[in-house]
Motif scaffolding. Sequence first.
Motif, PDB file in Angstrom:
ATOM      1  N   GLY A 173      96.345  38.656  32.159  1.00  0.00           N
ATOM      2  CA  GLY A 173      96.025  38.812  33.620  1.00  0.00           C
ATOM      3  C   GLY A 173      95.998  40.281  33.834  1.00  0.00           C
ATOM      4  O   GLY A 173      95.747  40.896  32.687  1.00  0.00           O
ATOM      5  N   LYS A 174      95.907  40.910  34.883  1.00  0.00           N
ATOM      6  CA  LYS A 174      95.694  42.048  34.900  1.00  0.00           C
ATOM      7  C   LYS A 174      96.738  43.127  34.285  1.00  0.00           C
ATOM      8  O   LYS A 174      96.181  43.996  33.549  1.00  0.00           O
ATOM      9  CB  LYS A 174      95.600  42.464  36.448  1.00  0.00           C
ATOM     10  N   THR A 175      97.891  42.797  34.549  1.00  0.00           N
ATOM     11  CA  THR A 175      99.056  43.758  33.906  1.00  0.00           C
ATOM     12  C   THR A 175      98.840  43.477  32.192  1.00  0.00           C
ATOM     13  O   THR A 175      98.999  44.686  31.879  1.00  0.00           O
ATOM     14  CB  THR A 175     100.235  43.085  34.375  1.00  0.00           C
ATOM     15  N   VAL A 176      98.885  42.415  31.852  1.00  0.00           N
ATOM     16  CA  VAL A 176      98.645  42.411  30.261  1.00  0.00           C
ATOM     17  C   VAL A 176      97.477  43.121  29.690  1.00  0.00           C
ATOM     18  O   VAL A 176      97.516  43.865  28.978  1.00  0.00           O
ATOM     19  CB  VAL A 176      98.709  40.965  29.702  1.00  0.00           C
ATOM     20  N   GLU A 177      96.292  43.111  30.554  1.00  0.00           N
ATOM     21  CA  GLU A 177      95.024  43.733  30.165  1.00  0.00           C
ATOM     22  C   GLU A 177      95.226  45.068  30.122  1.00  0.00           C
ATOM     23  O   GLU A 177      94.693  45.994  29.237  1.00  0.00           O
ATOM     24  CB  GLU A 177      93.976  43.231  31.118  1.00  0.00           C
ATOM     25  N   GLN A 178      95.930  45.577  31.404  1.00  0.00           N
ATOM     26  CA  GLN A 178      96.112  47.113  31.144  1.00  0.00           C
ATOM     27  C   GLN A 178      96.988  47.460  30.062  1.00  0.00           C
ATOM     28  O   GLN A 178      97.030  48.660  29.573  1.00  0.00           O
ATOM     29  CB  GLN A 178      96.955  47.407  32.613  1.00  0.00           C
ATOM     30  N   GLN A 179      98.035  46.561  29.826  1.00  0.00           N
ATOM     31  CA  GLN A 179      99.082  47.188  28.513  1.00  0.00           C
ATOM     32  C   GLN A 179      98.227  47.006  27.439  1.00  0.00           C
ATOM     33  O   GLN A 179      98.371  47.929  26.342  1.00  0.00           O
ATOM     34  CB  GLN A 179     100.270  46.187  28.538  1.00  0.00           C
ATOM     35  N   LEU A 180      97.450  46.233  27.208  1.00  0.00           N
ATOM     36  CA  LEU A 180      96.403  46.098  26.037  1.00  0.00           C
ATOM     37  C   LEU A 180      95.475  47.164  25.898  1.00  0.00           C
ATOM     38  O   LEU A 180      95.605  48.072  24.955  1.00  0.00           O
ATOM     39  CB  LEU A 180      95.644  44.942  25.740  1.00  0.00           C
ATOM     40  N   THR A 181      95.046  47.670  26.999  1.00  0.00           N
ATOM     41  CA  THR A 181      94.416  48.888  26.969  1.00  0.00           C
ATOM     42  C   THR A 181      95.151  50.164  26.552  1.00  0.00           C
ATOM     43  O   THR A 181      94.671  50.933  26.023  1.00  0.00           O
ATOM     44  CB  THR A 181      93.614  49.157  28.489  1.00  0.00           C
ATOM     45  N   GLN A 182      96.349  50.158  27.135  1.00  0.00           N
ATOM     46  CA  GLN A 182      97.320  51.335  27.019  1.00  0.00           C
ATOM     47  C   GLN A 182      97.567  51.101  25.527  1.00  0.00           C
ATOM     48  O   GLN A 182      97.735  52.408  24.904  1.00  0.00           O
ATOM     49  CB  GLN A 182      98.310  51.200  27.721  1.00  0.00           C
ATOM     50  N   ALA A 183      97.692  50.102  24.701  1.00  0.00           N
ATOM     51  CA  ALA A 183      97.863  50.279  23.487  1.00  0.00           C
ATOM     52  C   ALA A 183      96.539  50.305  22.668  1.00  0.00           C
ATOM     53  O   ALA A 183      96.857  50.173  21.124  1.00  0.00           O
ATOM     54  CB  ALA A 183      98.334  48.526  23.175  1.00  0.00           C
ATOM     55  N   GLY A 184      95.732  50.604  22.962  1.00  0.00           N
ATOM     56  CA  GLY A 184      94.354  50.911  22.343  1.00  0.00           C
ATOM     57  C   GLY A 184      93.318  49.701  21.888  1.00  0.00           C
ATOM     58  O   GLY A 184      92.786  49.756  21.131  1.00  0.00           O
ATOM     59  N   ILE A 185      93.776  48.758  22.902  1.00  0.00           N
ATOM     60  CA  ILE A 185      92.808  47.408  22.343  1.00  0.00           C
ATOM     61  C   ILE A 185      92.281  47.072  23.770  1.00  0.00           C
ATOM     62  O   ILE A 185      92.593  46.553  24.819  1.00  0.00           O
ATOM     63  CB  ILE A 185      93.984  46.174  22.203  1.00  0.00           C
ATOM     64  N   GLN A 186      90.910  47.016  23.661  1.00  0.00           N
ATOM     65  CA  GLN A 186      89.901  47.009  25.005  1.00  0.00           C
ATOM     66  C   GLN A 186      88.902  45.834  24.806  1.00  0.00           C
ATOM     67  O   GLN A 186      88.463  45.206  25.804  1.00  0.00           O
ATOM     68  CB  GLN A 186      89.289  48.234  24.991  1.00  0.00           C
ATOM     69  N   THR A 187      89.056  45.017  23.748  1.00  0.00           N
ATOM     70  CA  THR A 187      87.976  43.972  23.741  1.00  0.00           C
ATOM     71  C   THR A 187      88.662  42.736  22.686  1.00  0.00           C
ATOM     72  O   THR A 187      89.712  42.851  22.285  1.00  0.00           O
ATOM     73  CB  THR A 187      86.791  44.286  22.813  1.00  0.00           C
ATOM     74  N   TYR A 188      87.952  41.496  23.123  1.00  0.00           N
ATOM     75  CA  TYR A 188      88.541  40.354  22.670  1.00  0.00           C
ATOM     76  C   TYR A 188      88.528  40.746  20.969  1.00  0.00           C
ATOM     77  O   TYR A 188      89.625  40.402  20.180  1.00  0.00           O
ATOM     78  CB  TYR A 188      87.776  39.274  22.748  1.00  0.00           C
ATOM     79  N   ASP A 189      87.510  41.130  20.283  1.00  0.00           N
ATOM     80  CA  ASP A 189      87.505  41.426  18.823  1.00  0.00           C
ATOM     81  C   ASP A 189      88.520  42.369  18.441  1.00  0.00           C
ATOM     82  O   ASP A 189      88.947  42.045  17.335  1.00  0.00           O
ATOM     83  CB  ASP A 189      86.004  41.959  18.646  1.00  0.00           C
TER      84      ASP A 189
END
Length: 85
Positions: A11-27
């Motif tokens: 969801g939106k929150t986990v996506e934001q956390q992933l982005t904050q962790a330096g992960i922005q794509t499925y790959d």
Amino acid sequence: MGELSKLPNIGKTVEQQLTQAGIQTYDGLKAVGAKDAWLRIQAFDPSACINRLMALEGAIEGLKKNLLPDEVKDDLKSFYQEHKK
């Protein structure tokens, strides 16, 4: 919302956390793996739980987290127990 939120369990929150962790794509998520991605999230969000770890693995596998094979769930549970704060 971006590419990651289109994956199962993300969801939106986990996506934001992933982005904050330096992960922005499925790959990027697939390359890092669920365990390392979870550790990165846990570094700034100590409330990261087993469900988030399973959600990340499910997203990589294209499955809802409850459909992960039992052996995968067991492995993730062991990892979580070793690394939870």
